[in-house]
Motif scaffolding. Sequence first.
Motif, PDB file in Angstrom:
ATOM      1  N   ALA A 328      66.200   4.145  51.076  1.00  0.00           N
ATOM      2  CA  ALA A 328      67.082   4.982  51.889  1.00  0.00           C
ATOM      3  C   ALA A 328      68.494   4.554  52.549  1.00  0.00           C
ATOM      4  O   ALA A 328      69.124   5.624  52.659  1.00  0.00           O
ATOM      5  CB  ALA A 328      65.916   5.180  52.922  1.00  0.00           C
ATOM      6  N   ILE A 329      68.346   3.234  52.483  1.00  0.00           N
ATOM      7  CA  ILE A 329      70.310   2.633  53.121  1.00  0.00           C
ATOM      8  C   ILE A 329      70.583   2.691  52.108  1.00  0.00           C
ATOM      9  O   ILE A 329      71.433   2.764  52.083  1.00  0.00           O
ATOM     10  CB  ILE A 329      69.709   1.198  52.966  1.00  0.00           C
ATOM     11  N   ASP A 330      70.432   2.422  50.916  1.00  0.00           N
ATOM     12  CA  ASP A 330      71.923   2.775  49.660  1.00  0.00           C
ATOM     13  C   ASP A 330      71.509   4.507  49.719  1.00  0.00           C
ATOM     14  O   ASP A 330      73.030   4.774  49.532  1.00  0.00           O
ATOM     15  CB  ASP A 330      70.862   2.988  47.860  1.00  0.00           C
ATOM     16  N   VAL A 331      70.970   4.950  49.711  1.00  0.00           N
ATOM     17  CA  VAL A 331      71.422   6.764  49.468  1.00  0.00           C
ATOM     18  C   VAL A 331      71.620   7.551  50.829  1.00  0.00           C
ATOM     19  O   VAL A 331      72.961   7.763  50.739  1.00  0.00           O
ATOM     20  CB  VAL A 331      70.106   7.440  49.398  1.00  0.00           C
ATOM     21  N   ALA A 332      71.488   6.508  52.211  1.00  0.00           N
ATOM     22  CA  ALA A 332      72.205   7.131  53.081  1.00  0.00           C
ATOM     23  C   ALA A 332      73.545   6.348  53.078  1.00  0.00           C
ATOM     24  O   ALA A 332      74.341   7.756  53.468  1.00  0.00           O
ATOM     25  CB  ALA A 332      71.730   6.837  54.691  1.00  0.00           C
ATOM     26  N   GLY A 333      73.891   5.782  52.767  1.00  0.00           N
ATOM     27  CA  GLY A 333      75.302   5.234  52.542  1.00  0.00           C
ATOM     28  C   GLY A 333      75.987   5.879  51.234  1.00  0.00           C
ATOM     29  O   GLY A 333      76.863   6.046  51.577  1.00  0.00           O
ATOM     30  N   GLU A 334      75.015   6.180  50.420  1.00  0.00           N
ATOM     31  CA  GLU A 334      76.060   7.257  49.599  1.00  0.00           C
ATOM     32  C   GLU A 334      76.498   8.282  49.474  1.00  0.00           C
ATOM     33  O   GLU A 334      77.457   8.810  49.795  1.00  0.00           O
ATOM     34  CB  GLU A 334      74.870   7.345  47.871  1.00  0.00           C
ATOM     35  N   VAL A 335      75.649   8.932  50.350  1.00  0.00           N
ATOM     36  CA  VAL A 335      75.602  10.270  51.179  1.00  0.00           C
ATOM     37  C   VAL A 335      76.818  10.241  52.089  1.00  0.00           C
ATOM     38  O   VAL A 335      77.327  11.211  52.654  1.00  0.00           O
ATOM     39  CB  VAL A 335      74.536  11.065  51.958  1.00  0.00           C
ATOM     40  N   ALA A 336      76.825   9.155  53.107  1.00  0.00           N
ATOM     41  CA  ALA A 336      78.334   9.043  54.469  1.00  0.00           C
ATOM     42  C   ALA A 336      79.178   8.846  53.513  1.00  0.00           C
ATOM     43  O   ALA A 336      80.167   9.122  54.225  1.00  0.00           O
ATOM     44  CB  ALA A 336      77.334   7.759  55.270  1.00  0.00           C
ATOM     45  N   ALA A 337      79.303   8.308  52.723  1.00  0.00           N
ATOM     46  CA  ALA A 337      80.427   7.713  51.692  1.00  0.00           C
ATOM     47  C   ALA A 337      81.509   9.558  51.301  1.00  0.00           C
ATOM     48  O   ALA A 337      82.644   9.311  51.118  1.00  0.00           O
ATOM     49  CB  ALA A 337      80.468   7.032  50.893  1.00  0.00           C
ATOM     50  N   ALA A 338      79.978  10.240  51.044  1.00  0.00           N
ATOM     51  CA  ALA A 338      80.134  11.517  50.506  1.00  0.00           C
ATOM     52  C   ALA A 338      81.198  12.015  51.583  1.00  0.00           C
ATOM     53  O   ALA A 338      82.528  12.663  51.321  1.00  0.00           O
ATOM     54  CB  ALA A 338      79.625  12.003  49.551  1.00  0.00           C
ATOM     55  N   PHE A 339      80.429  12.559  52.425  1.00  0.00           N
ATOM     56  CA  PHE A 339      81.002  12.966  53.512  1.00  0.00           C
ATOM     57  C   PHE A 339      81.788  11.903  54.199  1.00  0.00           C
ATOM     58  O   PHE A 339      82.835  13.292  55.175  1.00  0.00           O
ATOM     59  CB  PHE A 339      80.321  12.910  54.767  1.00  0.00           C
ATOM     60  N   ARG A 340      82.425  11.335  53.970  1.00  0.00           N
ATOM     61  CA  ARG A 340      83.333  10.922  54.830  1.00  0.00           C
ATOM     62  C   ARG A 340      84.748  10.690  53.883  1.00  0.00           C
ATOM     63  O   ARG A 340      85.658  11.338  53.906  1.00  0.00           O
ATOM     64  CB  ARG A 340      83.520   9.478  54.879  1.00  0.00           C
ATOM     65  N   ARG A 341      84.563  11.414  52.299  1.00  0.00           N
ATOM     66  CA  ARG A 341      85.569  11.369  51.546  1.00  0.00           C
ATOM     67  C   ARG A 341      85.913  13.415  52.038  1.00  0.00           C
ATOM     68  O   ARG A 341      86.817  12.716  50.826  1.00  0.00           O
ATOM     69  CB  ARG A 341      85.336  11.299  50.348  1.00  0.00           C
TER      70      ARG A 341
END
Length: 351
Positions: A328-341
């Motif tokens: 869950a932490i890894d996925v949230a991090g990936e999704v957050a990075a995509a939104f920051r981009r």
Amino acid sequence: MFSDTQSRPSAGMRDAMARAEVGDEQAGSDPATNALCARVADLLGMEDAVFMPSGTMCNLVAILVQTRPGDEIVVDGTSHIFNTEAAGAAAIAGVATLPLATRDGVFSAAQAEAAIRPAARTAPRPALISIENTTAFSGGSIWPLGTVREVRDVARRHGLKAHMDGARLLNAVAATGISAANYAAGFDSAWIDLSKGLGCPVGAVLCGTRAFIVEAWRWKYRLGGAMRQSGVLAAAGLYALDHHVAQLKVDNDNAAALDRGLRAIEGVKFEAATQSNILRFTVEGLNATAAAFVEACERRGVRFRATGAHEVRATTHLDVDAAGITRAIDVAGEVAAAFRRGGAGGSSPAA
């Protein structure tokens, strides 16, 4: 992560259900149901108990027994009674609900005192104060025992009934070491849910005095909640009390680990500390809506819950292990990075 209502019966629980000795619940002759009610009444320090199909029915029946149409009840503004029980208190009990604004689902004795109307022929009659311990939509906050007792005493001084929605009360017990009976002491009614962290397929147990339970049974009949061979379900509750209570501390610890991992993600913010098995955070710093964030995570196989425009809730339970927390932490991090981009969280298929 969506909710602990998603927990499923374990193999041992299913076996206990299959082997349950049963009778007629309405006749008082179902052994497992009788044993479950006695067990939970003792756990909460109450005289008697009744097995209910759901926690929603526990809240509604407690209100029906302890109020009359036109009365007013005082609750937290994020509580289940006010938000997610289809306005049953109004539609069926005919009572008005006065919601109190709180930051974390915990209101003060001063707020409760101020909410009680002076007697007037033109105003509803204050009848009941309800607290929800732990809180559900405010991030799993645990009521401090002192505040619980102060609010209870406000109700007492004004001749009101005190009710505790203890759906996740045992998560509070696991976190603090304070017994359920200590939390519920002096309350007119209280209940625990079996179908959340305890992993049962259905059910909750409402407790109070013997006289209260007589009237609670009457309303249970009226609402269609009476059952026959309910021992099949009660056996699950007994099994959970024997085997799943210790798991609640694991669930709380997993929620704390999830909290630590999510806090390390840029753009994810927490307004309060995580205290039990529920945590709440905001994704406003990602320039994302909660719905968009949750949808992007779900495409990757992790299911969070949007509870506001930017607020997200996560809940741990016995079907979420340490590997699931890491995922869950890894996925949230990936999704957050995509939104920051500046993206929309990506479109990876669910794992």
